[in-house]
Design an enzyme around this catalytic site. Structure first.
Site, mmCIF file in Angstrom:
data_model
loop_
_atom_site.group_PDB
_atom_site.id
_atom_site.type_symbol
_atom_site.label_atom_id
_atom_site.label_comp_id
_atom_site.label_asym_id
_atom_site.label_seq_id
_atom_site.Cartn_x
_atom_site.Cartn_y
_atom_site.Cartn_z
ATOM 1 C CB SER A 13 -1.448 -0.301 1.261
ATOM 2 O OG SER A 13 -2.116 1.252 1.163
ATOM 3 C CG HIS A 40 -4.626 -0.568 -0.567
ATOM 4 N ND1 HIS A 40 -4.356 -0.394 1.022
ATOM 5 C CD2 HIS A 40 -4.791 -1.992 -0.244
ATOM 6 C CE1 HIS A 40 -4.677 -1.749 1.620
ATOM 7 N NE2 HIS A 40 -4.979 -2.938 0.610
ATOM 8 C CG ASP A 132 -5.832 -4.949 2.900
ATOM 9 O OD1 ASP A 132 -6.343 -6.400 3.420
ATOM 10 O OD2 ASP A 132 -6.122 -4.752 1.963
#
EC number: 3.1.1.61
Length: 345
Positions: A13, A40, A132
């Site tokens: 990310s 992401h 995540d």
């Protein structure tokens, strides 16, 4: 039982582009595993990550497409606004619900790899914020896979690596430049493990939710293939435009023959035939007690000009120059010598 770990899933990310470049730079050009990269991205964004990773290392990076074969030695990058999943030996793009506010989500890809590849999967967590990927990495380890995490001290954003280490226990914690070398060595080493239990019902349910009912053609293989070019297939996901809607055509009524019943008019609008217009005018004359000589204009029989005719005694004036109706004015009396012509006749 010996086997090779031939499916590598990498999640990143914030600050992950630099970590990804350092990781793929250490891989060899004969890397014997398929690589799936999830980062992401905003739903409406365009990404140049495949081009960046292709220039950064010896492996070719492409944007993943639906039903494409899972190819060894190729980096498959998840596209924006789609989960990247595995169905047998093929890739699958899904528009399932967002997870942790993201689509693509790292957890969805890791769970799919855990279900499809089991102990053959390797999960890698790189720099990023929040958590995540931690639950998905735990699913990979639960199914006998291997977990690798970037050293939080080396990551620009240590949130995701720290969350992953809090969820799973692994000895493979390295800086990004070292992590690629270790990964290249691990995939070339045959591993042995005890038989793994089938996926739990909770894991299967979460994977099914992420798939959102999308399926891949039955011709998909059951293992990663070589460097074969994927055959062209039509996308079964939501990225393909829907078929055009049929036009709504108005069915014209035919004049009934003698002895047949006339169907009742259902639609409210302009009468389609001259005879119907005459009948409507006569009914209007009787209802409002209007002289027949003035009924053509003043009684509202010019229905084809304007549906919301103001009524008897008022005539709409059309502004020919600007194409919009002007102010209404009083109707002029029709001279008796002017021959009356029915509208539309």
């Amino acid at each position: 039982m010996a086997f090779e770990r031939d499916v590598v899933v990498i999640g990143a990310s914030a600050g992950g582009v630099e970590a990804l470049c350092q990781t793929v730079r250490s891989l060899s050009d004969e890397f014997p595993a398929a690589v799936l990269v999830v980062m992401h991205l905003s739903p409406g964004a365009t990404t140049a990550l495949p081009q960046i990773l292709t220039r950064a290392g010896p492996l070719r990076a492409v944007q993943a497409t639906h039903a494409a074969p899972l190819t060894r030695g190729v980096i498959h990058v998840a596209p924006p606004d789609h989960h990247l999943l595995i169905d047998g030996g093929a890739l699958m793009l899904s528009h399932g619900p967002t997870e942790n506010g993201h689509r693509p989500a790292i957890n969805a890809t890791f769970r799919s790899a855990a279900v499809a590849a089991g102990p053959r999967a390797i999960g890698v967590i790189l720099s990023g914020a929040l958590h995540d990927g931690a639950a998905g990495l735990g699913a990979v380890v639960e199914r006998g896979g291997l977990a690798m995490v970037q050293d939080p001290a080396d990551a620009l954003y240590p949130g995701m690596p720290e969350s992953a280490l809090a969820c799973v226990s692994t000895e493979h914690v390295y800086p990004a430049d070292v992590l690629g070398k270790v990964l290249d060595h691990v995939v070339r080493t045959a591993a042995s493990t005890r038989p793994v239990e089938p996926p739990s019902p909770a894991l299967l349910l979460e994977d099914r939710i992420a798939r959102d009912g999308v399926r891949v053609s039955p011709a998909a293989t059951s293992a990663p293939t070589g460097n074969a070019r994927p055959p062209p297939k039509r996308c079964a996901g939501s990225c393909c435009p829907s078929p055009p809607r049929p036009r709504h055509t108005r069915e014209r009524r035919r004049r009934p023959t003698a002895g047949t019943a006339v169907p009742a008019r259902v639609a409210v609008g302009v009468p389609e035939h001259t005879e119907d217009r005459h009948r409507a005018g006569r009914e209007h004359d009787r209802a409002h007690d209007i002289a027949p000589a003035a009924s053509a204009r003043a009684a509202g029989r010019c229905l084809h000009r304007r549906r919301d005719f103001p009524g008897p005694g008022v005539q709409p004036v059309l502004d020919r120059g600007r194409g919009r109706p002007g102010r209404a004015r009083a109707a002029r009396p029709i001279p008796p010598r002017v021959r009356r012509v029915a509208c539309g006749a």
